[in-house]
Write a protein that holds these residues in place. Sequence first.
Motif, PDB file in Angstrom:
ATOM      1  N   GLN A   1       5.318 -11.108   4.795  1.00  0.00           N
ATOM      2  CA  GLN A   1       6.181 -11.953   5.610  1.00  0.00           C
ATOM      3  C   GLN A   1       7.170 -12.730   4.751  1.00  0.00           C
ATOM      4  O   GLN A   1       8.342 -12.881   5.122  1.00  0.00           O
ATOM      5  N   ALA A   2       6.736 -13.200   3.594  1.00  0.00           N
ATOM      6  CA  ALA A   2       7.639 -13.926   2.698  1.00  0.00           C
ATOM      7  C   ALA A   2       8.788 -13.018   2.252  1.00  0.00           C
ATOM      8  O   ALA A   2       9.951 -13.445   2.206  1.00  0.00           O
ATOM      9  N   LEU A   3       8.492 -11.766   1.949  1.00  0.00           N
ATOM     10  CA  LEU A   3       9.533 -10.831   1.554  1.00  0.00           C
ATOM     11  C   LEU A   3      10.462 -10.485   2.718  1.00  0.00           C
ATOM     12  O   LEU A   3      11.678 -10.357   2.532  1.00  0.00           O
ATOM     13  N   ARG A   4       9.904 -10.376   3.913  1.00  0.00           N
ATOM     14  CA  ARG A   4      10.747 -10.137   5.090  1.00  0.00           C
ATOM     15  C   ARG A   4      11.685 -11.305   5.320  1.00  0.00           C
ATOM     16  O   ARG A   4      12.867 -11.113   5.645  1.00  0.00           O
ATOM     17  N   ASP A   5      11.164 -12.528   5.163  1.00  0.00           N
ATOM     18  CA  ASP A   5      11.999 -13.722   5.328  1.00  0.00           C
ATOM     19  C   ASP A   5      13.120 -13.748   4.294  1.00  0.00           C
ATOM     20  O   ASP A   5      14.266 -14.067   4.610  1.00  0.00           O
ATOM     21  N   GLU A   6      12.788 -13.398   3.056  1.00  0.00           N
ATOM     22  CA  GLU A   6      13.788 -13.361   1.987  1.00  0.00           C
ATOM     23  C   GLU A   6      14.871 -12.315   2.290  1.00  0.00           C
ATOM     24  O   GLU A   6      16.068 -12.573   2.109  1.00  0.00           O
TER      25      GLU A   6
ATOM     26  N   ARG B   1      17.146 -13.635   5.044  1.00  0.00           N
ATOM     27  CA  ARG B   1      18.099 -14.625   4.524  1.00  0.00           C
ATOM     28  C   ARG B   1      19.220 -13.946   3.745  1.00  0.00           C
ATOM     29  O   ARG B   1      20.393 -14.299   3.892  1.00  0.00           O
TER      30      ARG B   1
ATOM     31  N   GLU C   1      -0.636 -10.128   4.123  1.00  0.00           N
ATOM     32  CA  GLU C   1       0.337 -10.291   5.204  1.00  0.00           C
ATOM     33  C   GLU C   1       1.306 -11.433   4.887  1.00  0.00           C
ATOM     34  O   GLU C   1       2.483 -11.356   5.233  1.00  0.00           O
ATOM     35  N   GLU C   2       0.821 -12.472   4.220  1.00  0.00           N
ATOM     36  CA  GLU C   2       1.680 -13.598   3.861  1.00  0.00           C
ATOM     37  C   GLU C   2       2.765 -13.157   2.865  1.00  0.00           C
ATOM     38  O   GLU C   2       3.921 -13.566   2.968  1.00  0.00           O
ATOM     39  N   GLU C   3       2.387 -12.322   1.896  1.00  0.00           N
ATOM     40  CA  GLU C   3       3.361 -11.815   0.933  1.00  0.00           C
ATOM     41  C   GLU C   3       4.401 -10.936   1.625  1.00  0.00           C
ATOM     42  O   GLU C   3       5.605 -11.029   1.333  1.00  0.00           O
TER      43      GLU C   3
END
Length: 87
Positions: free
Chosen positions: A66-71, A74, A62-64
């Motif tokens: 979310q990190a891709l969603r954040d990227e 942006r 889930e962290e990976e």
Amino acid sequence: MSEPTGKYSITMPRDIAEAARARSGPSGLSAYVAAAVARQIERDNLNELIQVAEAEHGEITEEEIQALRDELHRARQQQTSGGADAA
């Protein structure tokens, strides 16, 4: 049409058929249903790719995700703000 077509008979719940017909617009119900089926096939293919990748590289956390969603968020913000030098 550029691709050969075929005529098929399908059965679906009446409320779904009526909602699809109401939303189909000038292209008609057949085009609307064909587009929906094409999207489902794309999703099925993506799910198969994810399963293969996870089998080879391990489950996506889930962290990976979310990190891709954040990227992605942006990058979209930079595009809409006119950031031509977005990475």
